[in-house]
Enzyme design. Structure first.
Site, PDB file in Angstrom:
ATOM      1  N   GLU A   1       0.821  -1.221   0.000  1.00  7.22           N
ATOM      2  CA  GLU A   1       0.000   0.000   0.000  1.00  7.22           C
ATOM      3  C   GLU A   1       0.855   1.272   0.000  1.00  7.22           C
ATOM      4  OE1 GLU A   1      -2.829   0.369   3.231  1.00  7.22           O
ATOM      5  OE2 GLU A   1      -3.580   2.269   2.495  1.00  7.22           O
TER       6      GLU A   1
ATOM      7  N   LYS B   1      -2.431  -1.986  -3.222  1.00  7.74           N
ATOM      8  CA  LYS B   1      -3.491  -1.118  -2.666  1.00  7.74           C
ATOM      9  C   LYS B   1      -3.090   0.335  -2.854  1.00  7.74           C
ATOM     10  CE  LYS B   1      -6.048  -0.114   1.575  1.00  7.74           C
ATOM     11  NZ  LYS B   1      -6.780  -0.691   2.704  1.00  7.74           N
TER      12      LYS B   1
HETATM   13  P1  13P Z   1      -9.419   4.294   3.895  1.00  7.92           P
HETATM   14  O1  13P Z   1     -10.274   3.546   2.879  1.00  7.92           O
HETATM   15  O2  13P Z   1     -10.228   4.917   4.999  1.00  7.92           O
HETATM   16  O3  13P Z   1      -8.440   5.219   3.245  1.00  7.92           O
HETATM   17  O4  13P Z   1      -8.586   3.189   4.660  1.00  7.92           O
HETATM   18  C1  13P Z   1      -7.993   2.202   3.950  1.00  7.92           C
HETATM   19  C2  13P Z   1      -6.749   1.803   4.630  1.00  7.92           C
HETATM   20  O5  13P Z   1      -6.560   0.664   4.963  1.00  7.92           O
HETATM   21  C3  13P Z   1      -5.715   2.817   4.832  1.00  7.92           C
HETATM   22  O6  13P Z   1      -4.540   2.197   5.168  1.00  7.92           O
END
Ligand code: 13P
Length: 343
Positions: free
Chosen positions: A180, A222
């Protein structure tokens, strides 16, 4: 490492019409969410709230492929003594775990941060696997800030490197890494600046994944979407966000990656759904495109629940509705009037 098995899990995480529930808010973040609905952030309240989502059987069976948990939650038991992990598994969903330990200031790079938690990660992953986790998450945070000042090369590179080190450790522990790299929506930048910085971060990330010999067939990416900052004077249309995001991803993400599950990052619930739907309507994509939303799946149920046992059914309905809408968006089959009908 058994890559076939990792690939099977990764594909299940992005199965058609399904996406991931990010319920891994740290204690500090969940306190902020609970403050907004006037609920005290005790261990029991956090458990009750998360239990109500995991027991939303219809949503969990049909639309939620996996759940990202915070360390506290993976060890918790439901009110009746059943481990929360078991409830997720019984619904046919996969338990996952957030393993980064948040961010620290990056020396010599004012305003920028590096995600930490690599030390002892190998040992922690073994324990999480034994507890049922089959995937993990590590979030890198890139702040765009003022034009052409941030991010620095050091920040982009150091965070991409840490993501790749984490991903390699996960695969060695037979856990699928969610990679991510989040470019924040905070700020006044327009969509093109977000596009440019996100593209850079993705290029660095895949370069580092390669150098660390991470098998792309066994990861889920992600990312954020290409989207204007919250304080930007110019809002891009849903179609523009969809087209630019798909273009950016096609340039950066190899087809070997089974799927991409977006974060919502501060978009409204319906915006996050509409954007995902518009991308899937473009079609002809080399990877599955789905959701891994925290806020955009949980705003509605949190408000409906507001800490009261008598609101659990209403909160479950609100959660199921958002899960269903996003499930349709993952197929490119969402329509705005489905929201109105439910209201
Ligand atoms: P949000 O969808 O609220 O951005 O959170 C996703 C997430 O896991 C952030 O690390």
């Amino acid at each position: 490492m058994n890559l076939d098995e990792l690939n099977k899990v990764a594909r299940a995480m992005v199965a058609p019409g399904k996406g991931i529930l990010a319920a891994d808010e740290s204690s500090g973040t969940i306190k902020k969410r609970f403050d907004a609905i006037g609920v005290e952030s005790t261990e029991e309240n956090r458990r009750d709230y998360r239990e109500l989502m995991f027991r939303s059987t219809e949503a969990m069976k049909n639309h939620i492929s996996g759940v990202i948990l915070y360390d506290e939650t993976i060890w918790q038991k439901a009110k009746d003594g059943t481990p929360l992990v078991k409830i997720i598994e019984q619904a046919g969903s996969i338990p996952g775990i957030k393993v980064d330990e948040g961010t620290k200031p990056l020396p010599n790079c004012p305003g920028e941060v590096i995600t930490v938690g690599l030390d002892k990660l190998a040992d922690r992953l073994t324990k999480y696997y034994e507890q049922g986790a089959r995937f993990a998450k590590w979030r890198a945070v890139i702040d765009i800030g003022a034009p052409h000042v941030m991010p620095s090369y050091t920040c982009v590179h150091a965070n991409a490197h840490a993501l790749a080190r984490y991903a390699a450790l996960c695969q060695a522990a037979q856990i699928v890494p969610i990679v991510e790299p989040e470019v924040l929506m905070d700020g006044a930048h327009d969509i093109d600046r977000c596009f440019e910085v996100t593209r850079w971060m993705l290029k660095e990330t895949f370069q580092e994944l390669f150098h660390n010999r991470v098998a792309l067939e066994g990861i889920v990416l992600k990312p954020n979407m290409a989207i204007a900052g919250k304080k930007s004077a110019t809002r891009a249309s849903v179609q523009e966000v969809a087209e630019k995001t798909v273009r950016m991803l096609k340039e950066c993400v190899p087809a070997a990656v089974p799927g991409i599950a977006f974060l919502s990052g501060g978009q409204s619930d319906e915006e996050a759904t509409a954007h995902l739907d518009a991308m899937n309507k473009i079609g002809n994509l080399p990877w599955a495109l789905t959701f891994s939303y925290g806020r955009a799946l949980q705003h509605a149920p949190q408000k409906a629940w507001s800490g009261k046992a008598e609101n659990v059914a209403a909160a479950q309905r609100a959660f199921s509705h958002r899960a269903k809408m996003n499930g349709l968006a993952a197929l490119g089959q969402w329509k705005a009037d489905l929201e109105k009908k439910a209201a």
